[in-house]
Design an enzyme around this catalytic site. Structure first.
Site, PDB file in Angstrom:
ATOM      1  N   SER A 109       0.799  -1.225   0.000  1.00 55.21           N
ATOM      2  CA  SER A 109       0.000   0.000   0.000  1.00 55.21           C
ATOM      3  C   SER A 109       0.832   1.275   0.000  1.00 55.21           C
ATOM      4  CB  SER A 109      -0.942   0.012   1.205  1.00 55.21           C
ATOM      5  OG  SER A 109      -0.209  -0.074   2.422  1.00 55.21           O
ATOM      6  N   GLY A 114       5.233   2.995   0.074  1.00 55.84           N
ATOM      7  CA  GLY A 114       6.676   2.815   0.155  1.00 55.84           C
ATOM      8  C   GLY A 114       7.283   3.985   0.904  1.00 55.84           C
ATOM      9  N   ALA A 124       6.973 -10.436  -1.865  1.00 55.09           N
ATOM     10  CA  ALA A 124       7.587 -11.579  -2.543  1.00 55.09           C
ATOM     11  C   ALA A 124       6.765 -12.035  -3.748  1.00 55.09           C
ATOM     12  CB  ALA A 124       7.743 -12.733  -1.563  1.00 55.09           C
ATOM     13  N   ASP A 145      10.433  -8.513   2.162  1.00 56.30           N
ATOM     14  CA  ASP A 145      10.231  -7.639   3.314  1.00 56.30           C
ATOM     15  C   ASP A 145      10.101  -8.399   4.624  1.00 56.30           C
ATOM     16  OD1 ASP A 145       7.713  -8.643   2.660  1.00 56.30           O
ATOM     17  OD2 ASP A 145       6.824  -6.689   2.220  1.00 56.30           O
ATOM     18  N   THR A 172       0.352  -6.025   6.250  1.00 53.60           N
ATOM     19  CA  THR A 172      -0.716  -6.458   5.354  1.00 53.60           C
ATOM     20  C   THR A 172      -0.971  -7.952   5.536  1.00 53.60           C
ATOM     21  OG1 THR A 172      -0.157  -4.744   3.736  1.00 53.60           O
ATOM     22  CG2 THR A 172      -1.417  -6.612   2.943  1.00 53.60           C
ATOM     23  N   GLN A 230      -7.282  -3.054   6.788  1.00 53.70           N
ATOM     24  CA  GLN A 230      -7.016  -2.017   5.779  1.00 53.70           C
ATOM     25  C   GLN A 230      -8.186  -1.897   4.808  1.00 53.70           C
ATOM     26  OE1 GLN A 230      -3.365  -3.499   4.130  1.00 53.70           O
ATOM     27  NE2 GLN A 230      -2.126  -2.890   5.890  1.00 53.70           N
ATOM     28  N   GLY A 235       4.429  -2.799  11.317  1.00 52.67           N
ATOM     29  CA  GLY A 235       3.411  -1.786  11.589  1.00 52.67           C
ATOM     30  C   GLY A 235       2.321  -2.253  12.525  1.00 52.67           C
TER      31      GLY A 235
END
Length: 464
Positions: free
Chosen positions: A13, A15, A80, A238, A260, A305, A403
């Site tokens: 969502s 960067g 990924a 990530d 996410t 989200q 997050g």
């Protein structure tokens, strides 16, 4: 004079560019640029706007010049499984199709005609996810064979961005393992499997470990952004970077990389490709220094989200969390049900799932969010029990990084349902892990153990 390191961390969502330096033995972060990201529809596919993302990468790098804080190195991490193909002139072919696109529907059965599901797990150790690269490539083979015929290079998304910065084409190990085409024994491409599937061998690039110095910036990029620096491969997946930042040196760690997706697991020195592991759908993704991230994908905050966007756009995540904590609804849904992967409307899907199971149907953001948070925490508890049963280890704590570590209500629920002490933080774990790899490469940190001690001392950790 400070020596700066730049992490470019791109999620589904958004960067951001995070600049870091060491000060009095602690890591200091500074967010200097942020930009939006998201899937768009193009040519009947859900795709990533790769060209716009690369322009944003360069804009953020220019900010360093404007601030007179030029980094000695930079590294990019993303999600990924997704990739691009390049032709003989190194031109991108087709779209950068996103993992939530429907093109892989039925492609698992096509793969299993060549190798059984059990056999595939035995030689890869990677959990079945219909969006894995192995199935995306089968979709291309069946629907756009001309692309595979003409392709000369396959690059995962962060590898492609590194290629655009340097002109050097390699595949970083942690992301490569998510293709389901890497052997956990040799830690390189499984050429036998690739041949059996009929994928062109020449498109697969050399695999390099996180921490490798790739190159300096190309002359064109140097001219465009106004300086040169090294490109150091971070753990480009990530989640792999986030796990680097788990602030613990205990022999056995249990973590949730919360964003996410919620990725819950532990670290192993050897892959577990057993039938029991496959039956529970655990994965052995590559980690820093050839460790294995033994984990399970859980739908995660994607659900919140989506609900926020649909019915609570004006509320912050903190406010949603607070409202959910005051709700008394007890309904629960299966967060891992595929119905929540990419529904037309997440709120309606959660409501329908509750209605179909005879439970109270949530009406507003407080109740919908409470259902999601409670369902996630219960899913964490079930997954923790599975990990303990399979590994034979009784974990005394759970580290939540990313997050989602800010979601206080979810953290409290996780501690309640797992009956474990929960350590929440750091929230910028992915960027921290990215930077950590660069710091080790430049010998400002000695090794992973020293880095994790530094991370624990550098950032706030909340305990529940």
């Amino acid at each position: 004079m400070n020596r700066y390191y730049l992490a470019i961390d791109i999620g589904a969502s958004s960067g951001r560019h995070i600049l870091a330096h060491m000060e009095c033995g602690k890591m200091v972060l500074e967010e200097i640029y942020r930009f939006p990201n998201g899937m768009i529809e193009q040519d009947g596919e859900l795709v990533w706007d790769i060209d716009t993302l690369f322009e944003e990468i360069k804009l953020g790098m220019k900010k360093c010049k404007e601030m007179n804080k030029i980094p000695v190195s930079v590294g990019i991490d993303t999600w990924a499984v997704d990739f691009v193909l390049l032709d003989e002139l190194d031109r991108r072919m087709g779209n950068a199709v996103a993992y939530r696109d429907t093109r892989t529907e039925g492609m698992d059965e096509e793969v299993y005609q060549i190798i059984s599901e059990e056999g595939l797990y035995e030689v890869s150790g990677i959990q079945k996810q219909i969006f894995n690269t192995i199935y995306q490539l089968m979709a291309l083979k069946k629907k756009h064979p001309e692309q595979l015929i003409k392709a000369k290079k396959l690059l995962m998304i962060p590898d492609y961005f590194h290629y655009l910065l340097t002109g050097k084409a390699v595949t970083e190990y942690t992301n490569a393992t998510t293709t389901q085409l890497v052997s956990p024994e040799t830690k390189t491409w499984n050429w036998d499997l690739i041949k059996k599937l009929g994928y062109p061998e020449e498109i697969f690039q050399d695999i390099q470990m996180a921490g490798t110095e790739l190159s300096n910036l190309s002359e064109q990029i140097q001219q465009e952004i106004g300086y040169d620096c090294k490109v150091i491969l971070p753990a480009t997946h990530d989640t792999a970077s986030a796990v680097v930042a788990v602030p613990s040196n205990q022999e056995h760690n249990l973590y949730i990389s919360s964003g996410t997706w919620s990725l819950m697991g532990t670290e192993l020195l050897e892959a577990n490709c057993s039938p029991v592991s496959r039956e529970h759908n655990f994965t052995n993704e590559g980690g820093y220094n050839y460790r294995y991230r033994y984990l399970k994908n859980i739908m995660g905050l994607w659900m919140i989200q989506s609900v926020k966007r649909e019915i609570a756009e004006n509320l912050s995540f903190g406010e949603i969390c607070d409202r959910a904590s005051k709700s008394t609804i007890t309904s629960i849904v299966d967060c891992n049900d595929k119905r929540f992967l990419a529904p037309f409307n997440m709120t309606i899907e959660v409501q329908n799932a509750c209605r179909e199971s005879g439970q109270q149907v949530p009406k507003d953001i407080s109740e919908v969010a409470a259902v999601v948070y409670n369902s996630l925490a219960i899913c964490y508890a079930h997954t923790m029990k599975e990990i303990e049963d399979i590994t034979g280890v009784n974990y005394d704590r759970i580290h939540i990084v990313g997050g989602g570590a800010n979601a206080e209500y979810l953290n409290r629920l996780t501690a309640k349902f797992t009956r474990k002490k929960v350590y929440a933080g750091p929230t910028e774990a992915t960027a921290i892990g990215n930077i950590t790899t660069q710091l080790i490469a430049f010998e400002e940190l000695t090794d992973l153990q020293g880095a994790r001690k530094c991370i624990y001392e550098s950032f706030a950790i909340s305990v529940y």
